[in-house]
Design an enzyme around this catalytic site. Structure first.
Site, PDB file in Angstrom:
ATOM      1  N   HIS A  97      -3.436  49.105  70.603  1.00 42.49           N
ATOM      2  CA  HIS A  97      -4.453  50.120  70.911  1.00 42.49           C
ATOM      3  C   HIS A  97      -3.928  51.008  72.047  1.00 42.49           C
ATOM      4  O   HIS A  97      -3.236  50.523  72.944  1.00 42.49           O
ATOM      5  CB  HIS A  97      -5.764  49.430  71.306  1.00 42.49           C
ATOM      6  CG  HIS A  97      -6.892  50.400  71.424  1.00 42.49           C
ATOM      7  ND1 HIS A  97      -7.093  51.159  72.542  1.00 42.49           N
ATOM      8  CD2 HIS A  97      -7.850  50.762  70.535  1.00 42.49           C
ATOM      9  CE1 HIS A  97      -8.149  51.941  72.341  1.00 42.49           C
ATOM     10  NE2 HIS A  97      -8.625  51.725  71.130  1.00 42.49           N
ATOM     11  N   GLU A 169      -5.222  56.682  65.579  1.00 45.21           N
ATOM     12  CA  GLU A 169      -6.177  57.014  66.628  1.00 45.21           C
ATOM     13  C   GLU A 169      -5.532  57.989  67.604  1.00 45.21           C
ATOM     14  O   GLU A 169      -4.829  57.564  68.535  1.00 45.21           O
ATOM     15  CB  GLU A 169      -6.590  55.757  67.390  1.00 45.21           C
ATOM     16  CG  GLU A 169      -7.298  54.714  66.553  1.00 45.21           C
ATOM     17  CD  GLU A 169      -8.214  53.848  67.396  1.00 45.21           C
ATOM     18  OE1 GLU A 169      -9.405  53.843  67.117  1.00 45.21           O
ATOM     19  OE2 GLU A 169      -7.730  53.207  68.337  1.00 45.21           O
TER      20      GLU A 169
HETATM   21  P1  PGA Z   1     -14.184  55.697  70.208  1.00 37.48           P
HETATM   22  O1  PGA Z   1     -13.031  54.584  70.331  1.00 37.48           O
HETATM   23  O2  PGA Z   1     -14.809  55.551  68.844  1.00 37.48           O
HETATM   24  O3  PGA Z   1     -15.143  55.376  71.324  1.00 37.48           O
HETATM   25  O4  PGA Z   1     -13.545  57.034  70.395  1.00 37.48           O
HETATM   26  C1  PGA Z   1     -12.209  54.274  69.235  1.00 37.48           C
HETATM   27  C2  PGA Z   1     -11.215  53.208  69.644  1.00 37.48           C
HETATM   28  O5  PGA Z   1     -10.782  53.189  70.795  1.00 37.48           O
HETATM   29  O6  PGA Z   1     -10.832  52.362  68.819  1.00 37.48           O
END
Ligand code: PGA
Length: 254
Positions: A97, A169
């Site tokens: 992440h 992401e």
């Molecule tokens: P968010 O986070 O939906 O709050 O933007 C996504 C994540 O960090 O997996």
């Protein structure tokens, strides 16, 4: 090519307590229609896995961890192994992440070793990749995402991706309220699929690729309608049952 079943994963991050977790999963369970053609997964902090595993047993909601140690056992104070996570009920693990990469200096090599350790311990990895705003603005998005992905492909081999999920992401979209447009996300998802397919066509075609970064009920439908977006990794919006259920319905195409 069989259809890729959509997956919606909740990343609770450092949030919740016994009472709020129990409330949240009970609300999810009462709102989730068993016939929904979507897989749903929650990833609480480690210490709550055991009791949530008991609460979720026999339900449609699966359980995952937010990280895993790259080692199986030994002198690694503070770490938790894949086998331990599996023993207390986790079946999935989020790896790489951007918060781990940025705040805890996890590099591509460590993430690749965590990926291998997760699979060895019986967990399905959710490998997170994504570029920073600066990297996007300098036109390096695909280079960065490619490097993060190739590190795992090189270390584990493409066959390892058969039993794994990738989450794109963009760092600039996480927790900011700024979402990638469906077209921006689709472009990167398609590139990720091409990179894997270049090594193995069938595995690339079957790979589930989630989008994460400020997904909400209101924008989930347009993101999930893109051909290479197979669901979402949801942070903030996963802490509100109604919002998360809206996202699950959007993933199921309802
Ligand atoms: P968010 O986070 O939906 O709050 O933007 C996504 C994540 O960090 O997996």
């Amino acid at each position: 090519m069989p259809a890729r079943r959509p997956l919606v994963a909740a990343n609770w991050k450092l949030n919740g307590n016994r009472d709020s977790n129990a409330r949240l999963v009970d609300e999810l369970l009462s709102g989730l229609d068993n016939s929904l053609l979507v897989e749903v997964l929650v990833c609480p902090p480690f210490v709550y896995l055991s009791e949530l595993a008991a609460r979720l047993e026999g339900t449609v909601v699966m359980l995952g961890a937010q990280d895993v140690c790259a080692e199986a056992e030994g002198a690694f104070t503070g770490e938790i192994s894949a086998a331990m996570l599996r023993e207390v009920g986790a079946r999935w693990a989020i790896l790489g992440h951007s918060e781990r990469r940025a705040l805890y200096a996890e590099g591509d090599d460590l993430v690749a070793r965590k990926f291998a350790a997760a699979q060895l311990g019986g967990l399905t990895p959710i490998l997170c990749v994504g570029e920073t705003l600066q990297e996007r603005e300098s036109g390096r998005t695909l280079e960065v995402v490619g490097r993060q992905l190739e590190a795992v492909l090189d270390h584990c081999g493409v066959a390892a991706l058969q039993n794994a999920v990738v989450a794109y992401e963009p760092v600039w979209a996480i927790g900011t309220g700024k979402t990638a447009t469906p077209d921006e996300a689709q472009e990167v998802h398609a590139a990720i699929r091409r990179m894997v397919a270049a090594r193995d066509d069938r595995i690339g075609g079957g790979l589930r690729i989630l989008y994460g970064g400020s997904v909400k009920g209101a924008n989930a439908g347009s993101l999930f309608s893109m051909p290479d977006i197979d669901g979402g990794l949801i942070g903030g919006a996963s802490l509100k049952a109604a919002e998360f259920l809206d996202i699950c319905c959007a993933a199921a195409g309802q």
